[in-house]
Motif scaffolding. Structure first.
Motif, mmCIF file in Angstrom:
data_model
loop_
_atom_site.group_PDB
_atom_site.id
_atom_site.type_symbol
_atom_site.label_atom_id
_atom_site.label_comp_id
_atom_site.label_asym_id
_atom_site.label_seq_id
_atom_site.Cartn_x
_atom_site.Cartn_y
_atom_site.Cartn_z
ATOM 1 N N GLY A 113 -4.909 -29.639 55.488
ATOM 2 C CA GLY A 113 -5.258 -28.451 56.493
ATOM 3 C C GLY A 113 -5.030 -28.580 57.635
ATOM 4 O O GLY A 113 -4.615 -27.875 58.366
ATOM 5 N N VAL A 114 -5.325 -29.894 58.352
ATOM 6 C CA VAL A 114 -5.205 -30.054 59.791
ATOM 7 C C VAL A 114 -3.780 -30.113 59.887
ATOM 8 O O VAL A 114 -3.282 -29.713 60.778
ATOM 9 N N ALA A 115 -2.522 -30.643 59.330
ATOM 10 C CA ALA A 115 -1.252 -30.609 59.407
ATOM 11 C C ALA A 115 -0.911 -29.060 59.594
ATOM 12 O O ALA A 115 -0.035 -28.937 60.082
ATOM 13 N N ALA A 116 -1.562 -28.220 58.708
ATOM 14 C CA ALA A 116 -0.978 -26.968 58.569
ATOM 15 C C ALA A 116 -1.349 -26.035 60.163
ATOM 16 O O ALA A 116 -0.599 -25.354 60.532
ATOM 17 N N ALA A 117 -2.442 -26.565 60.644
ATOM 18 C CA ALA A 117 -2.632 -26.100 61.893
ATOM 19 C C ALA A 117 -1.449 -26.452 62.908
ATOM 20 O O ALA A 117 -1.246 -27.650 63.031
ATOM 21 N N VAL A 139 -4.282 -23.394 70.917
ATOM 22 C CA VAL A 139 -4.794 -22.066 70.397
ATOM 23 C C VAL A 139 -6.265 -22.507 69.625
ATOM 24 O O VAL A 139 -6.187 -23.243 68.704
ATOM 25 N N CYS A 140 -7.060 -21.677 69.875
ATOM 26 C CA CYS A 140 -8.520 -21.744 69.370
ATOM 27 C C CYS A 140 -8.416 -21.423 67.948
ATOM 28 O O CYS A 140 -9.289 -22.260 67.126
ATOM 29 N N ARG A 141 -7.739 -20.772 67.213
ATOM 30 C CA ARG A 141 -7.417 -20.608 65.959
ATOM 31 C C ARG A 141 -6.880 -21.676 65.218
ATOM 32 O O ARG A 141 -7.619 -22.221 64.196
ATOM 33 N N ASP A 142 -6.415 -22.558 65.907
ATOM 34 C CA ASP A 142 -5.630 -23.801 65.236
ATOM 35 C C ASP A 142 -6.688 -24.758 65.172
ATOM 36 O O ASP A 142 -6.882 -25.325 64.430
ATOM 37 N N CYS A 143 -7.348 -25.008 66.147
ATOM 38 C CA CYS A 143 -8.547 -25.846 66.410
ATOM 39 C C CYS A 143 -9.816 -25.778 65.592
ATOM 40 O O CYS A 143 -10.009 -26.214 64.821
ATOM 41 N N MET A 144 -10.130 -24.243 65.257
ATOM 42 C CA MET A 144 -11.061 -23.950 64.352
ATOM 43 C C MET A 144 -10.636 -24.109 62.870
ATOM 44 O O MET A 144 -11.343 -24.760 62.100
ATOM 45 N N MET A 145 -9.412 -23.882 62.781
ATOM 46 C CA MET A 145 -8.699 -23.802 61.241
ATOM 47 C C MET A 145 -8.738 -25.354 60.998
ATOM 48 O O MET A 145 -9.334 -25.756 59.831
#
Length: 183
Positions: free
Chosen positions: A12-16, A104-110
């Motif tokens: 999932g980290v790669a998807a961010a 982007v915060c969304r990517d960090c939290m994701m």
């Protein structure tokens, strides 16, 4: 520490959409947060009662859980080899070409929340337990006559705690990402 396990866990980290540098900063700083006295106290407050409620010896678990979890957390979330260490947490991201853009915060939290959710995977849990059991963790944790109790504790506590961590709402990830400078 747990290379094979984390390769599965961190897809999932790669998807961010994070650069390698952003991901490495997140991994390094989040490892430090999760191994800080405050981070460990937060984990203990979240895990202690639910884990010990299911323990074969509830009283023993309640008495020894804080010290045992602290030792587990220091290794599980170690900044160099642990769950959020950049070499594991960012493996897929750093293998790809980094690009410039806003953090982007969304990517960090994701990325963080996907990693926590991966802790609920039974196969990953089994590999983490096996790693702890095969390492020097129990030998370094207490007296030699407590080795079997330590191993049994790992087999019980790690899957229970990882399931709780996987299913818990990690509100601190938002504050963490904002503090990291995301937009």
């Amino acid at each position: 520490m747990i290379k094979v396990v984390l390769t599965l866990a961190l897809l999932g980290v790669a998807a961010a959409e994070l650069t390698c540098e952003e991901c490495s900063m997140i991994g390094t700083d989040f490892s430090a947060l999760e191994t800080s006295p405050e981070g460990i106290q937060r984990q203990i407050a979240m895990l202690h009662q639910p884990v010990c409620h299911h323990a074969p010896d509830v009283h023993h678990c309640e008495e020894h859980f804080p010290e045992f979890w602290k030792a587990i957390a220091m290794r599980l979330f170690d900044g160099e080899h642990g769950w959020f260490s950049p070499k594991h947490f960012c493996k897929g991201v750093c293998e790809q070409k980094s690009f410039l853009g806003e953090f982007v915060c969304r990517d960090c939290m994701m990325a963080l929340n996907d990693s926590f959710r991966a802790m609920g995977n039974k196969e990953i849990q089994e590999k983490v337990v096996l790693h702890f059991v095969e390492s020097d963790f129990c030998a370094n944790f207490g007296p030699e006559d407590h080795l079997e109790a330590c191993i049994n504790g790992l087999h019980f506590i790690l899957p229970e705690a990882m399931n709780l961590l996987a299913g818990h709402e990690h509100m601190h990830t938002n504050d963490f990402c904002v503090a990291e400078g995301c937009v």
